[in-house]
Design a protein around this motif. Structure first.
Motif, PDB file in Angstrom:
ATOM      1  N   LEU A  67       0.828  -1.206   0.000  1.00  0.00           N
ATOM      2  CA  LEU A  67       0.000   0.000   0.000  1.00  0.00           C
ATOM      3  C   LEU A  67       0.864   1.258   0.000  1.00  0.00           C
ATOM      4  CD1 LEU A  67      -2.780   1.306   0.117  1.00  0.00           C
ATOM      5  CD2 LEU A  67      -2.742   1.027   2.611  1.00  0.00           C
ATOM      6  N   VAL A  68       1.954   1.250   0.760  1.00  0.00           N
ATOM      7  CA  VAL A  68       2.878   2.396   0.772  1.00  0.00           C
ATOM      8  C   VAL A  68       3.407   2.653  -0.632  1.00  0.00           C
ATOM      9  CG1 VAL A  68       5.124   3.221   1.585  1.00  0.00           C
ATOM     10  CG2 VAL A  68       3.557   2.105   3.185  1.00  0.00           C
ATOM     11  N   ALA A  69       3.801   1.580  -1.324  1.00  0.00           N
ATOM     12  CA  ALA A  69       4.330   1.719  -2.684  1.00  0.00           C
ATOM     13  C   ALA A  69       3.261   2.238  -3.638  1.00  0.00           C
ATOM     14  CB  ALA A  69       4.865   0.371  -3.166  1.00  0.00           C
ATOM     15  N   MET A  70       2.030   1.787  -3.459  1.00  0.00           N
ATOM     16  CA  MET A  70       0.941   2.222  -4.325  1.00  0.00           C
ATOM     17  C   MET A  70       0.657   3.709  -4.157  1.00  0.00           C
ATOM     18  SD  MET A  70      -2.527   2.970  -4.550  1.00  0.00           S
ATOM     19  CE  MET A  70      -3.303   2.274  -3.104  1.00  0.00           C
ATOM     20  N   VAL A  71       0.691   4.195  -2.899  1.00  0.00           N
ATOM     21  CA  VAL A  71       0.482   5.622  -2.653  1.00  0.00           C
ATOM     22  C   VAL A  71       1.573   6.431  -3.353  1.00  0.00           C
ATOM     23  CG1 VAL A  71       0.454   7.430  -0.896  1.00  0.00           C
ATOM     24  CG2 VAL A  71      -0.705   5.269  -0.458  1.00  0.00           C
ATOM     25  N   GLY A  72       2.810   5.961  -3.255  1.00  0.00           N
ATOM     26  CA  GLY A  72       3.913   6.652  -3.913  1.00  0.00           C
ATOM     27  C   GLY A  72       3.744   6.705  -5.417  1.00  0.00           C
ATOM     28  N   ARG A  73       3.237   5.626  -5.994  1.00  0.00           N
ATOM     29  CA  ARG A  73       3.029   5.608  -7.446  1.00  0.00           C
ATOM     30  C   ARG A  73       1.920   6.574  -7.852  1.00  0.00           C
ATOM     31  NH1 ARG A  73       1.523   0.479 -11.452  1.00  0.00           N
ATOM     32  NH2 ARG A  73       1.469   1.723 -13.365  1.00  0.00           N
ATOM     33  N   LEU A  74       0.835   6.597  -7.088  1.00  0.00           N
ATOM     34  CA  LEU A  74      -0.270   7.499  -7.415  1.00  0.00           C
ATOM     35  C   LEU A  74       0.165   8.956  -7.378  1.00  0.00           C
ATOM     36  CD1 LEU A  74      -3.289   5.883  -5.515  1.00  0.00           C
ATOM     37  CD2 LEU A  74      -2.944   6.000  -7.990  1.00  0.00           C
ATOM     38  N   ARG A  75       1.059   9.292  -6.443  1.00  0.00           N
ATOM     39  CA  ARG A  75       1.475  10.681  -6.289  1.00  0.00           C
ATOM     40  C   ARG A  75       2.738  11.015  -7.087  1.00  0.00           C
ATOM     41  NH1 ARG A  75       3.039  13.124  -2.637  1.00  0.00           N
ATOM     42  NH2 ARG A  75       1.936  15.025  -3.189  1.00  0.00           N
ATOM     43  N   GLY A  76       3.337  10.008  -7.698  1.00  0.00           N
ATOM     44  CA  GLY A  76       4.576  10.225  -8.428  1.00  0.00           C
ATOM     45  C   GLY A  76       4.363  10.569  -9.889  1.00  0.00           C
ATOM     46  N   PRO A  77       5.451  10.750 -10.639  1.00  0.00           N
ATOM     47  CA  PRO A  77       5.365  11.039 -12.076  1.00  0.00           C
ATOM     48  C   PRO A  77       4.563   9.959 -12.802  1.00  0.00           C
ATOM     49  CG  PRO A  77       7.598  11.359 -11.269  1.00  0.00           C
ATOM     50  CD  PRO A  77       6.842  10.702 -10.158  1.00  0.00           C
ATOM     51  N   TRP A 129      -5.005  14.257  -9.614  1.00  0.00           N
ATOM     52  CA  TRP A 129      -5.712  14.733  -8.418  1.00  0.00           C
ATOM     53  C   TRP A 129      -4.862  14.486  -7.177  1.00  0.00           C
ATOM     54  CZ3 TRP A 129      -7.394  12.932  -3.724  1.00  0.00           C
ATOM     55  CH2 TRP A 129      -8.333  13.727  -3.043  1.00  0.00           C
ATOM     56  N   ASP A 130      -4.321  13.286  -7.051  1.00  0.00           N
ATOM     57  CA  ASP A 130      -3.483  12.964  -5.900  1.00  0.00           C
ATOM     58  C   ASP A 130      -2.268  13.885  -5.833  1.00  0.00           C
ATOM     59  OD1 ASP A 130      -5.101  10.512  -6.480  1.00  0.00           O
ATOM     60  OD2 ASP A 130      -4.014   9.744  -4.741  1.00  0.00           O
ATOM     61  N   ALA A 131      -1.693  14.165  -6.989  1.00  0.00           N
ATOM     62  CA  ALA A 131      -0.457  14.943  -7.032  1.00  0.00           C
ATOM     63  C   ALA A 131      -0.640  16.378  -6.563  1.00  0.00           C
ATOM     64  CB  ALA A 131       0.114  14.929  -8.450  1.00  0.00           C
ATOM     65  N   GLU A 132      -1.847  16.925  -6.700  1.00  0.00           N
ATOM     66  CA  GLU A 132      -2.035  18.334  -6.352  1.00  0.00           C
ATOM     67  C   GLU A 132      -2.595  18.547  -4.946  1.00  0.00           C
ATOM     68  OE1 GLU A 132      -6.471  19.348  -8.150  1.00  0.00           O
ATOM     69  OE2 GLU A 132      -4.699  19.758  -9.376  1.00  0.00           O
ATOM     70  N   GLN A 133      -2.806  17.464  -4.202  1.00  0.00           N
ATOM     71  CA  GLN A 133      -3.358  17.612  -2.852  1.00  0.00           C
ATOM     72  C   GLN A 133      -2.315  18.143  -1.870  1.00  0.00           C
ATOM     73  OE1 GLN A 133      -6.695  17.316  -2.457  1.00  0.00           O
ATOM     74  NE2 GLN A 133      -6.473  16.986  -4.678  1.00  0.00           N
ATOM     75  N   THR A 134      -2.817  18.757  -0.797  1.00  0.00           N
ATOM     76  CA  THR A 134      -1.975  19.262   0.285  1.00  0.00           C
ATOM     77  C   THR A 134      -2.505  18.708   1.608  1.00  0.00           C
ATOM     78  OG1 THR A 134      -3.355  21.217   0.703  1.00  0.00           O
ATOM     79  CG2 THR A 134      -1.626  21.413  -0.996  1.00  0.00           C
ATOM     80  N   HIS A 135      -1.736  18.898   2.681  1.00  0.00           N
ATOM     81  CA  HIS A 135      -2.225  18.478   3.996  1.00  0.00           C
ATOM     82  C   HIS A 135      -3.575  19.141   4.282  1.00  0.00           C
ATOM     83  CE1 HIS A 135       1.426  16.398   5.048  1.00  0.00           C
ATOM     84  NE2 HIS A 135       2.169  17.482   4.932  1.00  0.00           N
TER      85      HIS A 135
END
Length: 218
Positions: free
Chosen positions: A14-24, A29-35
């Protein structure tokens, strides 16, 4: 039968999947989110988890625990890639492990605790040492909590400095959670019928309680 400890493989996946969603090449949508933009989702997922707990459904619990966990991993991944924050999920996990070890000296140290009350006393003592800048029993209490939950928490804090509120007369007070729920709902219905805001009214009473606590501490 004791279940074997989880391997952690699913968590790492799951950690790796989150990184992929937010990565290049991942999700825009995931990439532009903030805290800050994620706060509403964190709150919603926590309430949905509470619903799942109260439903008693194993399937709903798994789903909603996963949703809350996803929020934690999302925030950690954000921090990993935000200049100036520079922490990741391992830092979060290590910090929590160290915190729990320190707060359980009766398990990981040489202190003894025979009752849950002993453990609570340890926690209060240790938290005071960890956060010496806190000078009031009210410090650190999230004011954004729903009014009823906040009232219950603050009444416990207030008792520590000798401040209290008189309970309902014992002869008419609810004796079960079901009776209490009906009584609270009836009070809200009465407030609504009179055009009063029950949440705002309770928050006003809470502010008065907090004023009394700070006066007692002065």
């Amino acid at each position: 039968m004791t279940q074997a400890p989880a391997s952690g493989d699913g968590l790492l996946e799951l950690v790796a999947m989150v990184g992929r969603l937010r990565g290049p090449g991942g999700c825009p949508w995931d990439a532009e989110q903030t805290h800050e933009s994620l706060v509403q989702y964190l709150v919603e997922e926590c309430w949905e988890l509470i619903d799942a707990i109260e439903s008693g459904s194993r399937e709903e619990m798994i789903e909603e625990l996963g949703d809350v966990l996803y929020q934690v991993l999302f925030h950690a991944d954000l921090a990993t890639h935000t200049p100036g924050e520079d922490y990741d999920i391992d830092d979060v996990a290590r910090h929590m492990t160290a915190k729990m070890v320190a707060r359980h000296p009766h398990v990981f140290g040489d202190r003894e605790a025979e009752t849950a009350a002993d453990v609570v006393a340890f926690w209060d003592e240790l938290k005071a040492g960890e956060k010496p800048h806190r000078t009031s029993v009210l410090d650190g209490v999230p004011q954004g909590m729903p009014a009823l939950a906040l009232a219950q928490k603050l009444l416990g804090k207030a008792e520590k400095v000798g401040v209290s509120r008189e309970p309902t007369d014992a002869a008419t007070a609810p004796t079960t959670e079901a009776e209490l729920g009906d009584t609270l709902l009836a009070l809200v219905a009465s407030a609504r019928a009179q055009g009063l805001d029950a949440e705002r009214a309770l928050r006003g009473a809470i502010r008065s309680l907090q004023d009394d606590v700070r006066a007692a501490e002065a």
